[in-house]
Design a protein around this motif. Structure first.
Motif, PDB file in Angstrom:
ATOM      1  N   ALA A  91       7.995   0.347  -6.733  1.00  0.00           N
ATOM      2  CA  ALA A  91       7.847   1.737  -7.150  1.00  0.00           C
ATOM      3  C   ALA A  91       7.438   2.567  -5.938  1.00  0.00           C
ATOM      4  O   ALA A  91       7.103   2.031  -4.879  1.00  0.00           O
ATOM      5  CB  ALA A  91       6.788   1.836  -8.249  1.00  0.00           C
ATOM      6  N   GLU A  92       7.434   3.867  -6.106  1.00  0.00           N
ATOM      7  CA  GLU A  92       7.052   4.761  -5.008  1.00  0.00           C
ATOM      8  C   GLU A  92       5.553   4.727  -4.737  1.00  0.00           C
ATOM      9  O   GLU A  92       5.127   4.865  -3.604  1.00  0.00           O
ATOM     10  CB  GLU A  92       7.499   6.195  -5.313  1.00  0.00           C
ATOM     11  CG  GLU A  92       9.006   6.367  -5.344  1.00  0.00           C
ATOM     12  CD  GLU A  92       9.669   6.097  -4.005  1.00  0.00           C
ATOM     13  OE1 GLU A  92       9.118   6.485  -2.959  1.00  0.00           O
ATOM     14  OE2 GLU A  92      10.748   5.474  -4.006  1.00  0.00           O
ATOM     15  N   THR A  93       4.750   4.556  -5.803  1.00  0.00           N
ATOM     16  CA  THR A  93       3.295   4.565  -5.648  1.00  0.00           C
ATOM     17  C   THR A  93       2.683   3.376  -6.380  1.00  0.00           C
ATOM     18  O   THR A  93       3.305   2.777  -7.252  1.00  0.00           O
ATOM     19  CB  THR A  93       2.679   5.856  -6.219  1.00  0.00           C
ATOM     20  OG1 THR A  93       2.907   5.872  -7.646  1.00  0.00           O
ATOM     21  CG2 THR A  93       3.260   7.106  -5.583  1.00  0.00           C
ATOM     22  N   GLU A  94       1.437   3.071  -6.028  1.00  0.00           N
ATOM     23  CA  GLU A  94       0.699   1.992  -6.697  1.00  0.00           C
ATOM     24  C   GLU A  94       0.486   2.325  -8.180  1.00  0.00           C
ATOM     25  O   GLU A  94       0.579   1.443  -9.036  1.00  0.00           O
ATOM     26  CB  GLU A  94      -0.660   1.774  -6.026  1.00  0.00           C
ATOM     27  CG  GLU A  94      -0.568   1.263  -4.625  1.00  0.00           C
ATOM     28  CD  GLU A  94      -0.944  -0.201  -4.508  1.00  0.00           C
ATOM     29  OE1 GLU A  94      -1.339  -0.808  -5.511  1.00  0.00           O
ATOM     30  OE2 GLU A  94      -0.815  -0.731  -3.399  1.00  0.00           O
ATOM     31  N   GLU A  95       0.207   3.601  -8.481  1.00  0.00           N
ATOM     32  CA  GLU A  95      -0.014   4.008  -9.870  1.00  0.00           C
ATOM     33  C   GLU A  95       1.244   3.802 -10.699  1.00  0.00           C
ATOM     34  O   GLU A  95       1.181   3.349 -11.843  1.00  0.00           O
ATOM     35  CB  GLU A  95      -0.454   5.482  -9.943  1.00  0.00           C
ATOM     36  CG  GLU A  95      -1.812   5.769  -9.352  1.00  0.00           C
ATOM     37  CD  GLU A  95      -1.796   5.870  -7.826  1.00  0.00           C
ATOM     38  OE1 GLU A  95      -0.754   6.253  -7.247  1.00  0.00           O
ATOM     39  OE2 GLU A  95      -2.820   5.531  -7.202  1.00  0.00           O
ATOM     40  N   GLU A  96       2.382   4.150 -10.127  1.00  0.00           N
ATOM     41  CA  GLU A  96       3.653   3.955 -10.826  1.00  0.00           C
ATOM     42  C   GLU A  96       3.923   2.467 -11.049  1.00  0.00           C
ATOM     43  O   GLU A  96       4.376   2.064 -12.119  1.00  0.00           O
ATOM     44  CB  GLU A  96       4.791   4.591 -10.025  1.00  0.00           C
ATOM     45  CG  GLU A  96       6.117   4.602 -10.752  1.00  0.00           C
ATOM     46  CD  GLU A  96       7.250   5.224  -9.934  1.00  0.00           C
ATOM     47  OE1 GLU A  96       8.371   5.207 -10.455  1.00  0.00           O
ATOM     48  OE2 GLU A  96       7.018   5.709  -8.813  1.00  0.00           O
TER      49      GLU A  96
END
Length: 178
Positions: free
Chosen positions: A92-97
């Motif tokens: 994903a683009e970010t850790e949260e995603e």
């Protein structure tokens, strides 16, 4: 495909790692559109791409009952591990995603496992009924409400009459005396 995308619990673009990539090639260059629906992960290329020497033009569907979901040690990555064979690595683009995808894929695995267990149970019921005979077979009280409804419908179609036992409401315990 359109129906499953509209009903998706989660939909987005991820990068899929190629298992067989060149030394100077970016292994994460493959962009895929992913969505989760009813215990399945659906994936299609964002554009016409090659994945492991195969041109990925259509949609791939993965029954999550057959895949274990892991979080990669570092980075915004999710790992899908099959019962046998090569895992699928998604980024994903970010850790949260990535955490969101990991959580939703885990939920999809639970849904898919329940569906698989119910299907196995239904097959077992059919086998037991075939072995014992439809007139003498009685399912366990452990079976699901859907199973009981299906069996009641079957019996109703055959003209069988069921008497249901009505249980009295549970008794409230007497208050402690002082």
């Amino acid at each position: 495909m359109e129906e499953t995308m509209k009903e998706a619990q989660l939909m987005g673009t991820l990068r899929r790692k190629k298992n067989d990539h060149g030394v100077f090639e970016d292994p994460w260059k493959t962009k895929v559109i992913c969505w989760i629906n009813k215990g399945y992960l659906h994936m299609k290329p964002a554009t016409g791409v090659t994945v492991d020497k195969k041109v990925m033009t259509g949609q791939e569907t993965f029954d999550m009952a057959r895949w274990k979901v892991d979080k990669a040690e570092k980075g915004a990555k999710v790992l899908l591990v099959p019962e046998s064979g090569d895992p699928i690595r998604l980024r994903a683009e970010t850790e949260e995603e990535a955490k969101m995808w990991h959580g939703k894929l885990g939920e999809a695995r639970v849904v898919a496992s329940k569906r698989a267990k119910e299907a196995d149970f239904q097959k077992s019921l059919k086998i037991a009924e075939a072995l014992v005979g439809p007139d003498t077979f009685q399912p366990s009280m452990q079976s699901s409400p859907e199973t009981h409804k299906a069996l009641a419908k079957r019996d109703q179609e055959r003209g069988a009459v069921h008497l249901q036992k009505t249980l009295p409401p549970p008794q409230q315990p007497a208050p402690p005396q002082q």
